[in-house]
Design an enzyme around this catalytic site. Structure first.
Site, short mmCIF file in Angstrom:
data_model
loop_
_atom_site.label_atom_id
_atom_site.label_comp_id
_atom_site.label_asym_id
_atom_site.label_seq_id
_atom_site.Cartn_x
_atom_site.Cartn_y
_atom_site.Cartn_z
N TYR A 15 26.78 18.49 62.84
CA TYR A 15 27.28 17.21 62.33
C TYR A 15 27.32 16.14 63.41
O TYR A 15 27.18 14.96 63.11
CB TYR A 15 28.65 17.39 61.66
CG TYR A 15 28.48 17.81 60.22
CD1 TYR A 15 28.39 16.86 59.22
CD2 TYR A 15 28.36 19.16 59.89
CE1 TYR A 15 28.19 17.24 57.89
CE2 TYR A 15 28.15 19.55 58.58
CZ TYR A 15 28.08 18.58 57.59
OH TYR A 15 27.86 18.96 56.28
N HIS A 57 40.02 3.56 72.56
CA HIS A 57 40.19 4.23 73.84
C HIS A 57 40.45 5.72 73.58
O HIS A 57 41.29 6.33 74.25
CB HIS A 57 41.33 3.62 74.64
CG HIS A 57 41.12 2.17 74.99
ND1 HIS A 57 42.06 1.42 75.67
CD2 HIS A 57 40.09 1.33 74.75
CE1 HIS A 57 41.61 0.19 75.83
NE2 HIS A 57 40.41 0.12 75.28
#
Length: 224
Positions: free
Chosen positions: A125, A102
């Site tokens: 990235y 979460h």
């Protein structure tokens, strides 16, 4: 990876994520798909377990059909995880770990108006290590419709030639997958840190241009 090694690695990764704030309380879960040489089936963290304090011996053990055969009671998200394995392995045959968290910044992005994907091509990235992250509209935790939507997204992107390693469940959190728990954790880390950068940006960032993304495809095999 042996079953014993997989148990230890799930606990190591869970502890690392917890200690660095990527998960909290009893939120999140980790599963591993075991090799046929280890009897097949799955390991998954138990329901309501804190990922920072897992016991390798108490991880839930399930057979290839998802039926529990040992350990503490499995997280209800095993149904979603098995759908992810089935869909993702069409495009990445080595897929053997799913992580759900979460994570604060990822969830935060879905509390505001958002498009079909969580983030644009903001950093090299992110493009290379994460890729596209479709947002799955909110469903109550554990419902079958969410698993259907996730499997459909994996199939849609894979068939289009851009296989994915993550989806974002709106208001709940990301699911990421890879060949090992360590590799899946790296995807999650890059995803959450890119979400944090986006929330810290005072204005809408300009994504990388198509020429720069093409260079990442050619040089690093980015699937964007």
């Amino acid at each position: 990876m042996t079953e014993s090694d997989a148990r230890d690695e799930v606990c190591r990764v869970g502890r690392s994520l917890f200690e660095r704030g990527y998960v909290h309380a009893t939120a999140g879960n980790i599963s591993v798909r075991l090799a046929d040489s280890e009897g097949g089936g799955f390991l998954i963290t138990p329901t309501d377990a804190c990922l920072g304090f897992l016991d390798p011996a108490r991880l839930a053990r399930l057979d290839a059909q998802g039926r529990q055969t040992g350990g503490d009671r499995a997280s209800k998200t095993i149904a979603l995880h098995t759908r992810i394995y089935a869909a993702a392995r069409r495009f990445d045959a080595g897929t053997a770990c799913v992580i759900h968290t979460h994570s604060t910044h990822c969830v935060g992005l879905t509390l505001r108006p958002i498009g079909e994907e969580l983030l644009g091509a903001l950093t090299p990235y992110f493009v290379m290590k994460v890729g596209h992250v479709p947002v799955i509209p909110y469903h109550p935790p554990g419902v079958a419709e969410a698993a259907d939507a996730v499997a459909a997204a994996i199939t849609r992107y894979g068939d289009a030639g851009t296989p994915i390693r993550a989806v974002m469940l709106a208001r709940l959190g990301p699911n990421v997958w890879h060949d090992t728990p360590a590799a899946a954790m790296a995807v999650l880390e890059e995803l959450e840190e890119t979400a944090r950068l986006r929330l810290l940006s005072a204005t809408e960032p300009t994504p990388l241009g198509e020429d720069l993304i093409d260079d990442l495809r050619r040089t690093f095999g980015a699937r964007w």
